[in-house]
Scaffold this motif. Structure first.
Motif, PDB file in Angstrom:
ATOM      1  N   GLU A 291       0.839  -1.204   0.000  1.00  0.00           N
ATOM      2  CA  GLU A 291       0.000   0.000   0.000  1.00  0.00           C
ATOM      3  C   GLU A 291       0.876   1.256   0.000  1.00  0.00           C
ATOM      4  OE1 GLU A 291      -3.577   0.206   0.510  1.00  0.00           O
ATOM      5  OE2 GLU A 291      -3.751  -1.935   0.129  1.00  0.00           O
ATOM      6  N   ALA A 292       1.917   1.260   0.843  1.00  0.00           N
ATOM      7  CA  ALA A 292       2.813   2.423   0.913  1.00  0.00           C
ATOM      8  C   ALA A 292       3.592   2.569  -0.392  1.00  0.00           C
ATOM      9  CB  ALA A 292       3.773   2.286   2.094  1.00  0.00           C
ATOM     10  N   ALA A 293       3.996   1.453  -0.988  1.00  0.00           N
ATOM     11  CA  ALA A 293       4.731   1.514  -2.250  1.00  0.00           C
ATOM     12  C   ALA A 293       3.868   2.091  -3.364  1.00  0.00           C
ATOM     13  CB  ALA A 293       5.230   0.115  -2.641  1.00  0.00           C
ATOM     14  N   MET A 294       2.603   1.710  -3.416  1.00  0.00           N
ATOM     15  CA  MET A 294       1.709   2.256  -4.442  1.00  0.00           C
ATOM     16  C   MET A 294       1.469   3.750  -4.230  1.00  0.00           C
ATOM     17  SD  MET A 294       1.092   0.066  -6.698  1.00  0.00           S
ATOM     18  CE  MET A 294      -0.287   0.771  -7.575  1.00  0.00           C
ATOM     19  N   ALA A 295       1.332   4.162  -2.982  1.00  0.00           N
ATOM     20  CA  ALA A 295       1.130   5.588  -2.691  1.00  0.00           C
ATOM     21  C   ALA A 295       2.363   6.384  -3.105  1.00  0.00           C
ATOM     22  CB  ALA A 295       0.827   5.789  -1.212  1.00  0.00           C
ATOM     23  N   ALA A 296       3.539   5.859  -2.814  1.00  0.00           N
ATOM     24  CA  ALA A 296       4.776   6.549  -3.188  1.00  0.00           C
ATOM     25  C   ALA A 296       4.936   6.596  -4.701  1.00  0.00           C
ATOM     26  CB  ALA A 296       5.978   5.853  -2.551  1.00  0.00           C
ATOM     27  N   ASN A 297       4.436   5.599  -5.396  1.00  0.00           N
ATOM     28  CA  ASN A 297       4.542   5.540  -6.852  1.00  0.00           C
ATOM     29  C   ASN A 297       3.727   6.638  -7.525  1.00  0.00           C
ATOM     30  OD1 ASN A 297       5.445   4.392  -9.284  1.00  0.00           O
ATOM     31  ND2 ASN A 297       3.536   3.270  -9.512  1.00  0.00           N
ATOM     32  N   GLU A 298       2.744   7.179  -6.844  1.00  0.00           N
ATOM     33  CA  GLU A 298       1.885   8.208  -7.412  1.00  0.00           C
ATOM     34  C   GLU A 298       2.338   9.625  -7.065  1.00  0.00           C
ATOM     35  OE1 GLU A 298      -0.750   7.645  -9.537  1.00  0.00           O
ATOM     36  OE2 GLU A 298      -0.042   5.583  -9.496  1.00  0.00           O
ATOM     37  N   THR A 299       3.431   9.785  -6.328  1.00  0.00           N
ATOM     38  CA  THR A 299       3.844  11.125  -5.911  1.00  0.00           C
ATOM     39  C   THR A 299       4.264  12.001  -7.073  1.00  0.00           C
ATOM     40  OG1 THR A 299       6.104  10.385  -5.452  1.00  0.00           O
ATOM     41  CG2 THR A 299       4.548  10.405  -3.597  1.00  0.00           C
ATOM     42  N   TYR A 300       4.640  11.417  -8.205  1.00  0.00           N
ATOM     43  CA  TYR A 300       5.054  12.235  -9.344  1.00  0.00           C
ATOM     44  C   TYR A 300       3.911  13.111  -9.843  1.00  0.00           C
ATOM     45  CZ  TYR A 300       2.526   9.265 -12.641  1.00  0.00           C
ATOM     46  OH  TYR A 300       1.547   8.609 -13.334  1.00  0.00           O
ATOM     47  N   ARG A 301       2.665  12.740  -9.535  1.00  0.00           N
ATOM     48  CA  ARG A 301       1.499  13.501  -9.985  1.00  0.00           C
ATOM     49  C   ARG A 301       1.187  14.698  -9.092  1.00  0.00           C
ATOM     50  NH1 ARG A 301      -2.345  10.097 -13.141  1.00  0.00           N
ATOM     51  NH2 ARG A 301      -1.353   8.088 -13.378  1.00  0.00           N
ATOM     52  N   GLN A 302       1.754  14.725  -7.904  1.00  0.00           N
ATOM     53  CA  GLN A 302       1.438  15.794  -6.962  1.00  0.00           C
ATOM     54  C   GLN A 302       2.066  17.112  -7.420  1.00  0.00           C
ATOM     55  OE1 GLN A 302       2.779  14.475  -3.152  1.00  0.00           O
ATOM     56  NE2 GLN A 302       1.212  12.891  -2.996  1.00  0.00           N
ATOM     57  N   ARG A 303       1.396  18.188  -7.119  1.00  0.00           N
ATOM     58  CA  ARG A 303       1.895  19.517  -7.477  1.00  0.00           C
ATOM     59  C   ARG A 303       2.664  20.111  -6.301  1.00  0.00           C
ATOM     60  NH1 ARG A 303       0.584  21.357 -12.274  1.00  0.00           N
ATOM     61  NH2 ARG A 303      -1.025  20.224 -13.370  1.00  0.00           N
TER      62      ARG A 303
END
Length: 174
Positions: free
Chosen positions: A66-78
């Motif tokens: 779960e933490a790995a998937m959340a970290a994988n999406e950080t590139y989308r954050q502004r």
């Protein structure tokens, strides 16, 4: 007769010392080598944690899926912007929306880029998926304008920081 060349003594000593140290190695006299014939087990696979109990497999590297998937999406954050930067960006929204709404529809990526260039905003990224044009524009004072020009209807223009991946336009499937 030919000339013979001799090496200077310090260089010859240095070479001899290097060769001897390579031959002798780093063993210390009187020490006993390890009697173990098998190396310590190292993980050979990644194993997600399930539940509250950790896995005890010795060939398994634990990770939290779960933490790995959340970290994988950080590139989308502004990136966060200061209130002053957001206020400067807001000054660009009205003129940008007005110019985009005046485009003849259906607009394409070139139309959108030309519109922003006319507003002296030259760093434009577009994505024309055939159903409208998504855009991201870097504003010189900092931050981004981003949004969508649909085939029909009004354009959307939002403000914010650049995405962690760089630029102002988030790419899908990336």
């Amino acid at each position: 007769m030919g000339k013979t060349r001799s090496w200077p003594v310090p260089a010859a000593l240095t070479i001899t010392a290097v060769v001897l140290s390579a031959v002798v190695g780093c063993a210390v006299p009187g020490t006993v080598a390890s009697t173990s014939t098998s190396p310590a087990p190292t993980p050979t696979a990644a194993c997600p944690s399930a539940g509250t109990e950790p896995r005890t497999d010795s060939n398994c590297a634990q990770y939290d899926g779960e933490a790995a998937m959340a970290a994988n999406e950080t590139y989308r954050q502004r990136r966060k912007l200061t209130p002053e930067m957001l206020a400067q960006l807001d000054a660009h929204v009205g003129p940008a929306r007005k110019a985009l709404d005046s485009l003849t529809r259906p607009a394409n990526a070139d139309d959108v880029e030309t519109t922003f260039t006319a507003l002296s905003l030259n760093e434009v990224q577009t994505d024309d998926g055939g159903n409208g044009v998504r855009f991201g524009v870097t504003v010189p004072s900092g931050g981004c304008l981003y949004g969508y020009v649909p085939l029909t209807g009004p354009a959307t223009v939002e403000t914010g920081g650049s995405i962690m991946d760089g630029g102002c336009l988030e790419m899908f499937g990336h």
